[in-house]
Write an enzyme that holds these catalytic residues in place. Structure first.
Site, mmCIF file in Angstrom:
data_model
loop_
_atom_site.group_PDB
_atom_site.id
_atom_site.type_symbol
_atom_site.label_atom_id
_atom_site.label_comp_id
_atom_site.label_asym_id
_atom_site.label_seq_id
_atom_site.Cartn_x
_atom_site.Cartn_y
_atom_site.Cartn_z
ATOM 1 N N CYS A 17 45.067 -45.453 -20.223
ATOM 2 C CA CYS A 17 45.087 -44.955 -21.597
ATOM 3 C C CYS A 17 46.547 -44.700 -21.928
ATOM 4 O O CYS A 17 47.365 -45.610 -21.823
ATOM 5 C CB CYS A 17 44.215 -43.725 -21.752
ATOM 6 S SG CYS A 17 44.488 -42.422 -20.528
ATOM 7 N N ARG A 31 44.371 -28.630 -20.125
ATOM 8 C CA ARG A 31 43.211 -29.042 -20.917
ATOM 9 C C ARG A 31 42.188 -27.918 -21.059
ATOM 10 O O ARG A 31 41.484 -27.831 -22.063
ATOM 11 C CB ARG A 31 42.548 -30.260 -20.272
ATOM 12 C CG ARG A 31 43.428 -31.509 -20.250
ATOM 13 C CD ARG A 31 43.650 -32.076 -21.634
ATOM 14 N NE ARG A 31 44.459 -33.290 -21.583
ATOM 15 C CZ ARG A 31 45.766 -33.341 -21.846
ATOM 16 N NH1 ARG A 31 46.411 -32.227 -22.205
ATOM 17 N NH2 ARG A 31 46.420 -34.484 -21.784
ATOM 18 N N ILE A 78 42.848 -36.751 -27.226
ATOM 19 C CA ILE A 78 42.410 -35.385 -26.912
ATOM 20 C C ILE A 78 42.293 -34.514 -28.159
ATOM 21 O O ILE A 78 41.458 -33.601 -28.206
ATOM 22 C CB ILE A 78 43.358 -34.724 -25.889
ATOM 23 C CG1 ILE A 78 44.778 -34.610 -26.452
ATOM 24 C CG2 ILE A 78 43.352 -35.492 -24.580
ATOM 25 C CD1 ILE A 78 45.708 -33.780 -25.583
#
Length: 702
Positions: free
Chosen positions: A335, A381, A274
């Site tokens: 992930c 996010r 990210i």
């Protein structure tokens, strides 16, 4: 019109155009509870900026002309206001810093937003049901069952209460696997291929460290493998670069040890984390904000940002997963924590495999399942709150939407929705206007009672469905292209100008092609409906005049010819019949209708004034409710209310007058008397008042 509480207003403010610095627009700046609004002095230009869309507010160096404030938005608007007094500039700046980033989730716009539409708050929240979606895919079945272990979110608090697991997995195996996976995110069914029974499952990384193992987790993966009796092995796709996964071993996490898992092939597919994505987007936006970039500087900046490289990595990984499932091989995807790259690739792979997810309703179901039910940290996010560390912000969902757009560019007839649909979802994720994307998981949304206290984005979509439809969509495409595997060659990826530069009107074509196609399609439908109504009226009149069906059919084949219609009434012109002069004028152009003889206006087609029959006045009124000519989109930059038409804002034609309006000036779902089907169509508000006050009864059929 919704009323906004104005904190204060500042006059003589200049809106700077970075492409035309010498001609700024001067007007008044209003600061309200939810928006920053700029209206120019002539009332011809408006600019509304939602506080929750603001990403950063910056006071630039004071100049002799005033104090500039630059606002960068999460929807990629970049705007600068020049305020004459430093005191006013400081007040605006401090207020925006506070309003754009609340410290409490219940201060978000969704909890304040209200609409004057008839849509209740509950509308849209029940459009998706997770169990029904799995039932559509074919689960539960003999290989997959729904587990009850997470009904109270005790097994994994970031998953949905309903999770589907292999039928052969026992309760100890499920619980043991959950404890061995980061944040308890155990392997669970994401997508099931109905024909070959291959599946996509998703989870988080194992807590393996350098040497740890878990027998229950190994048994869980074997159970996933056995759920597909047609495959002798399965893939475990780790979406991270291998070096990143190895680095996580030092923290006691990492990836599966191949020595402990049999009949499994491991793949690392290299999507960055990210933090890399956040930096990449920032570099991309710097390129987009260049005032007059040369071709070399733009292409160099685009390449150095690595943004399209990351988009390609996401699509590449998704295509690998989809191809494996197409070949009948099960795939397990993870992930780090299984809610960023895992959500991207599982949803994109499902989109490639299943035509249902390429429809408007199906795409909503895909987002609900992969992003909301399985948990994605939207609050973190997207940076909704000031209390969230900015390092948690990342454009993960933006990348997913762009990947969908990239695929749709290769298969323009395969998607029911258009570019505007993707942009609308993107903007409303960040706007916090709807409660759909607030919270980091399903449990958060239930605790906040969002379905009771806020509106659903899907309810809004349902009310604006025509804005989001792709005119090129072909339903039969599902048969010939049920599975879409895009070409991932570098030259197939495009810069999405419509998202990142959509507020820069000077760099776009005059009109989006899809909007022109949609308008032409709507106009054709309007005229076809009107022709059908005219045919019906002619048939009714002929029957009343005693004509046979054969004669009626011959007349209808050429009824647009006035001379042929004269023959219908040649022997039937009297005080109770329709005069030839009126028939001529009513079936010619609108201008001729308006020039008809005033003495005919009060004549009756049949019967007396006391009967419930159609008068000439009423028939003329009915014919005039349909616009024969629609205004061209060319050189229409603003609505009559001064709202600007940028690349994203849809222009609406009024089906009655043919003029162009914005969404707030159009009244939708109005049945027009001049249409045969009487289906609801968009009408501007002045025309709506005329239509509402002009009833048109039907002619009798015999």
């Amino acid at each position: 019109m919704i009323c906004y509480i104005v904190y204060f207003q500042v006059e003589n403010v200049k809106l700077l155009d970075r492409f035309n610095i010498r001609k700024p627009c001067t007007g008044t700046l209003y600061l309200t509870t939810t928006h920053l609004i700029f209206i120019d002095n002539d009332g011809k230009k408006e600019c509304w900026i939602l506080h929750s869309h603001m990403s950063s507010v910056e006071k630039l160096a004071i100049t002799t002309a005033g104090c500039p404030i630059q606002i960068r938005c999460k929807n990629f608007m970049n705007i600068t206001f020049l305020i004459h007094r430093e005191r006013d500039s400081h007040d605006i700046y401090t207020s925006l810093m506070e309003l754009s980033k609340p410290d409490d989730i219940e201060n978000l716009y969704a909890f304040q937003f209200s609409t004057q539409d008839s849509m209740p708050k509950s509308f849209g929240w029940s459009h998706f049901d997770l169990q029904s979606e799995y039932l559509r895919m074919g689960a539960p079945n003999k290989n997959w069952v729904m587990s009850n272990l997470n009904l109270e979110y005790e097994l994994c608090d970031t998953y949905s209460k309903y999770i589907f697991v292999p039928a052969v997995a026992s309760t100890p195996v499920i619980m043991g696997s959950s404890k061995f996976r980061s944040r308890g995110r155990l392997p669970a069914l994401s997508y099931l291929h109905r024909e070959n029974q291959a599946s996509i499952s998703r989870c988080s990384q194992p807590l393996s460290g350098f040497s740890a193992r878990c027998v229950e987790d190994e048994q869980m993966l074997q159970a996933v493998l056995k759920s597909n009796p047609n495959s002798k092995y399965m893939f475990v796709v780790d979406t991270r670069p291998k070096i990143n996964a190895m680095a996580n071993k030092a923290a006691g996490k990492g990836y599966e040890n191949e020595n402990f898992y049999s009949n499994i092939k491991f793949q690392f597919l290299g999507i960055e984390n990210i933090h890399v994505m956040r930096g990449s987007l920032q570099k991309l936006l710097e390129v987009c904000e260049l005032k007059s970039p040369s071709m070399n500087s733009f292409l160099t900046g685009l390449e150095n940002s690595n943004w399209l490289k990351h988009i390609k990595a996401v699509v590449d990984t998704s295509a690998f997963i989809a191809t494996a499932v197409q070949e009948g091989i099960n795939v397990l995807v993870h992930c780090s924590d299984g809610w960023d790259r895992t959500a991207q690739t599982c949803s994109l792979a499902s989109l490639m495999l299943d035509p249902y997810y390429r429809t408007i309703q199906g795409f909503q179901a895909l987002i609900e399942k992969e992003w909301l039910a399985f948990g994605h940290k939207f609050t973190d996010r997207c940076g909704f709150l000031s209390t969230v560390d900015s390092k948690e912000n990342s454009p993960v969902f933006t990348q997913f939407l762009e990947s969908v757009w990239q695929i749709s560019q290769q298969f323009p007839c395969a998607f029911q929705f258009n570019e505007r649909f993707l942009i609308a979802i993107h903007d409303h994720v960040y706007s916090c206007q709807f409660g759909t994307f607030i919270g980091n998981c399903e449990k958060d949304r239930i605790d906040l009672r969002l379905s009771e206290r806020t509106y659903s984005l899907w309810g809004y979509v349902a009310q604006h469905i025509n804005e989001f439809s792709n005119p090129l969509f072909k339903k039969e495409y599902e048969l010939t292209h049920s599975i879409l595997i895009p070409n991932t060659s570098p030259q197939c990826f495009k810069f999405w100008r419509g998202l990142y530069n959509r507020f820069e009107n000077g760099i776009h074509p005059r009109e989006p092609v899809m909007d022109i196609l949609s308008a032409n399609k709507d106009h054709s439908n309007s005229l076809e409906d009107h022709v059908a109504l005219l045919e019906k009226r002619v048939t009714q009149i002929c029957k009343l005049l005693g004509k046979s069906d054969d004669i009626i059919q011959r007349k209808l084949q050429g009824f647009l010819s006035v001379d042929s219609l004269d023959g219908i009434l040649a022997d039937h012109v009297d005080n109770n019949a329709l005069p030839q002069k009126f028939l001529r004028s009513s079936l010619m152009s609108r201008s001729n209708v308006e020039e008809r003889d005033a003495t005919l206006e009060s004549s009756l087609i049949l019967g007396s004034p006391s009967t419930d029959l159609l008068t000439i006045d009423q028939l003329v009124s009915e014919l005039k409710t349909v616009a024969i000519d629609w205004r061209s989109f060319r050189r229409v930059y603003n609505c009559t209310c001064a709202a600007p038409f940028d690349h994203y804002v849809k222009k609406f034609h009024c089906w009655k007058c043919g003029e162009i309006f914005c969404g707030r000036c159009i009244t939708k779902n109005i049945p027009l008397p001049g249409h045969y089907s009487r289906r609801p169509v968009p009408v501007c508000k002045p025309c709506y008042l005329q239509v509402r006050s002009s009833p048109s009864p039907e002619l009798p059929t015999s």
